[in-house]
Design a protein around this motif. Structure first.
Motif, PDB file in Angstrom:
ATOM      1  N   ARG A 170       0.821  -1.214   0.000  1.00 37.12           N
ATOM      2  CA  ARG A 170       0.000   0.000   0.000  1.00 37.12           C
ATOM      3  C   ARG A 170       0.852   1.260   0.000  1.00 37.12           C
ATOM      4  O   ARG A 170       0.379   2.330  -0.364  1.00 37.12           O
ATOM      5  CB  ARG A 170      -0.928   0.019   1.221  1.00 37.12           C
ATOM      6  CG  ARG A 170      -1.989  -1.049   1.182  1.00 37.12           C
ATOM      7  CD  ARG A 170      -2.921  -0.972   2.388  1.00 37.12           C
ATOM      8  NE  ARG A 170      -2.179  -1.138   3.628  1.00 37.12           N
ATOM      9  CZ  ARG A 170      -2.214  -0.271   4.654  1.00 37.12           C
ATOM     10  NH1 ARG A 170      -2.944   0.811   4.596  1.00 37.12           N
ATOM     11  NH2 ARG A 170      -1.509  -0.497   5.742  1.00 37.12           N
ATOM     12  N   ALA A 171       2.101   1.160   0.409  1.00 35.00           N
ATOM     13  CA  ALA A 171       2.973   2.333   0.511  1.00 35.00           C
ATOM     14  C   ALA A 171       3.410   2.803  -0.873  1.00 35.00           C
ATOM     15  O   ALA A 171       3.836   2.012  -1.701  1.00 35.00           O
ATOM     16  CB  ALA A 171       4.196   2.011   1.360  1.00 35.00           C
ATOM     17  N   ALA A 172       3.277   4.105  -1.110  1.00 32.55           N
ATOM     18  CA  ALA A 172       3.724   4.701  -2.374  1.00 32.55           C
ATOM     19  C   ALA A 172       5.049   5.431  -2.188  1.00 32.55           C
ATOM     20  O   ALA A 172       5.805   5.592  -3.145  1.00 32.55           O
ATOM     21  CB  ALA A 172       2.665   5.654  -2.905  1.00 32.55           C
ATOM     22  N   ALA A 173       5.335   5.884  -0.971  1.00 29.89           N
ATOM     23  CA  ALA A 173       6.599   6.563  -0.659  1.00 29.89           C
ATOM     24  C   ALA A 173       6.808   6.524   0.840  1.00 29.89           C
ATOM     25  O   ALA A 173       5.838   6.497   1.607  1.00 29.89           O
ATOM     26  CB  ALA A 173       6.582   8.007  -1.140  1.00 29.89           C
ATOM     27  N   LEU A 174       8.061   6.509   1.259  1.00 28.65           N
ATOM     28  CA  LEU A 174       8.409   6.577   2.675  1.00 28.65           C
ATOM     29  C   LEU A 174       9.154   7.873   2.940  1.00 28.65           C
ATOM     30  O   LEU A 174      10.042   8.251   2.176  1.00 28.65           O
ATOM     31  CB  LEU A 174       9.317   5.419   3.076  1.00 28.65           C
ATOM     32  CG  LEU A 174       8.673   4.095   3.401  1.00 28.65           C
ATOM     33  CD1 LEU A 174       9.735   3.091   3.831  1.00 28.65           C
ATOM     34  CD2 LEU A 174       7.623   4.215   4.464  1.00 28.65           C
ATOM     35  N   VAL A 175       8.791   8.529   4.027  1.00 29.99           N
ATOM     36  CA  VAL A 175       9.458   9.748   4.462  1.00 29.99           C
ATOM     37  C   VAL A 175      10.119   9.430   5.793  1.00 29.99           C
ATOM     38  O   VAL A 175       9.437   9.052   6.747  1.00 29.99           O
ATOM     39  CB  VAL A 175       8.457  10.902   4.634  1.00 29.99           C
ATOM     40  CG1 VAL A 175       9.182  12.179   5.035  1.00 29.99           C
ATOM     41  CG2 VAL A 175       7.631  11.097   3.372  1.00 29.99           C
ATOM     42  N   VAL A 198       9.276   7.854  10.894  1.00 33.93           N
ATOM     43  CA  VAL A 198       9.000   7.395   9.534  1.00 33.93           C
ATOM     44  C   VAL A 198       7.494   7.495   9.264  1.00 33.93           C
ATOM     45  O   VAL A 198       6.675   7.268  10.146  1.00 33.93           O
ATOM     46  CB  VAL A 198       9.508   5.950   9.315  1.00 33.93           C
ATOM     47  CG1 VAL A 198       8.787   4.960  10.209  1.00 33.93           C
ATOM     48  CG2 VAL A 198       9.401   5.544   7.862  1.00 33.93           C
ATOM     49  N   VAL A 199       7.185   7.873   8.031  1.00 31.18           N
ATOM     50  CA  VAL A 199       5.805   8.015   7.582  1.00 31.18           C
ATOM     51  C   VAL A 199       5.705   7.418   6.188  1.00 31.18           C
ATOM     52  O   VAL A 199       6.580   7.646   5.349  1.00 31.18           O
ATOM     53  CB  VAL A 199       5.403   9.514   7.531  1.00 31.18           C
ATOM     54  CG1 VAL A 199       4.038   9.703   6.914  1.00 31.18           C
ATOM     55  CG2 VAL A 199       5.468  10.134   8.904  1.00 31.18           C
ATOM     56  N   ALA A 200       4.649   6.665   5.940  1.00 33.48           N
ATOM     57  CA  ALA A 200       4.392   6.142   4.599  1.00 33.48           C
ATOM     58  C   ALA A 200       3.213   6.898   4.008  1.00 33.48           C
ATOM     59  O   ALA A 200       2.184   7.067   4.669  1.00 33.48           O
ATOM     60  CB  ALA A 200       4.077   4.651   4.650  1.00 33.48           C
ATOM     61  N   ILE A 201       3.369   7.353   2.778  1.00 32.12           N
ATOM     62  CA  ILE A 201       2.264   7.958   2.045  1.00 32.12           C
ATOM     63  C   ILE A 201       1.639   6.835   1.225  1.00 32.12           C
ATOM     64  O   ILE A 201       2.323   6.160   0.467  1.00 32.12           O
ATOM     65  CB  ILE A 201       2.750   9.109   1.136  1.00 32.12           C
ATOM     66  CG1 ILE A 201       3.456  10.176   1.971  1.00 32.12           C
ATOM     67  CG2 ILE A 201       1.580   9.705   0.360  1.00 32.12           C
ATOM     68  CD1 ILE A 201       4.113  11.267   1.161  1.00 32.12           C
ATOM     69  N   LEU A 202       0.340   6.644   1.375  1.00 27.97           N
ATOM     70  CA  LEU A 202      -0.337   5.492   0.787  1.00 27.97           C
ATOM     71  C   LEU A 202      -1.001   5.775  -0.546  1.00 27.97           C
ATOM     72  O   LEU A 202      -1.449   4.844  -1.211  1.00 27.97           O
ATOM     73  CB  LEU A 202      -1.378   4.940   1.774  1.00 27.97           C
ATOM     74  CG  LEU A 202      -0.851   4.627   3.179  1.00 27.97           C
ATOM     75  CD1 LEU A 202      -1.989   4.137   4.063  1.00 27.97           C
ATOM     76  CD2 LEU A 202       0.278   3.629   3.120  1.00 27.97           C
ATOM     77  N   ASP A 203      -1.077   6.998  -0.943  1.00 32.02           N
ATOM     78  CA  ASP A 203      -1.700   7.380  -2.210  1.00 32.02           C
ATOM     79  C   ASP A 203      -0.613   7.725  -3.231  1.00 32.02           C
ATOM     80  O   ASP A 203       0.249   8.552  -2.947  1.00 32.02           O
ATOM     81  CB  ASP A 203      -2.630   8.573  -1.981  1.00 32.02           C
ATOM     82  CG  ASP A 203      -3.351   8.995  -3.228  1.00 32.02           C
ATOM     83  OD1 ASP A 203      -2.808   9.855  -3.956  1.00 32.02           O
ATOM     84  OD2 ASP A 203      -4.446   8.467  -3.480  1.00 32.02           O
TER      85      ASP A 203
END
Length: 118
Positions: A32-37, A82-87
């Motif tokens: 589901r993750a599109a990018a990790l910050v 850490v944060v995952a952007i899901l869209d």
């Protein structure tokens, strides 16, 4: 273009964010993750871990902001490392705004992107 802070806030309000180590790991596993910050002040071990794990899942990783700034942008309690952007679209826009913030053609960073701006 909106600042990286604005894109993170928008993604959170849309419910398209996973915050923290456990949630991000699950988002990667579920594809589901599109990018990790990852926060720049996260531990070196954490930075190495996410830099190694995320590409295995085909997910870009960006070091951005510090934990306080991530928390402020997300309106989240605590200080996430850490944060995952899901869209996918929001992730692409966030990454584009981060790239735009790196520096302009004259080597100046836009004021809305500077990490020293409260």
């Amino acid at each position: 273009m909106a600042s990286p802070d604005a894109w993170l806030g928008l993604a959170r309000r849309a419910g398209r964010i996973a915050v923290g180590r456990v949630a991000c790991r699950q988002a990667l596993r579920d594809r589901r993750a599109a990018a990790l910050v990852v926060a720049q002040d996260a531990s070196d071990a954490a930075k190495r871990h996410w830099a190694r794990v995320a590409p295995r899942h085909g997910v870009p990783v960006v070091l951005w902001g510090d934990m306080r700034r991530l928390a402020r942008a997300l309106g989240a309690p605590g200080q996430p490392g850490v944060v995952a952007i899901l869209d996918r679209a929001m992730a692409q826009n966030f990454l584009a705004s981060v790239n735009e913030c790196v520096e302009d053609a004259r080597g100046r960073r836009p004021s809305e992107c500077r990490s020293d701006v409260p």
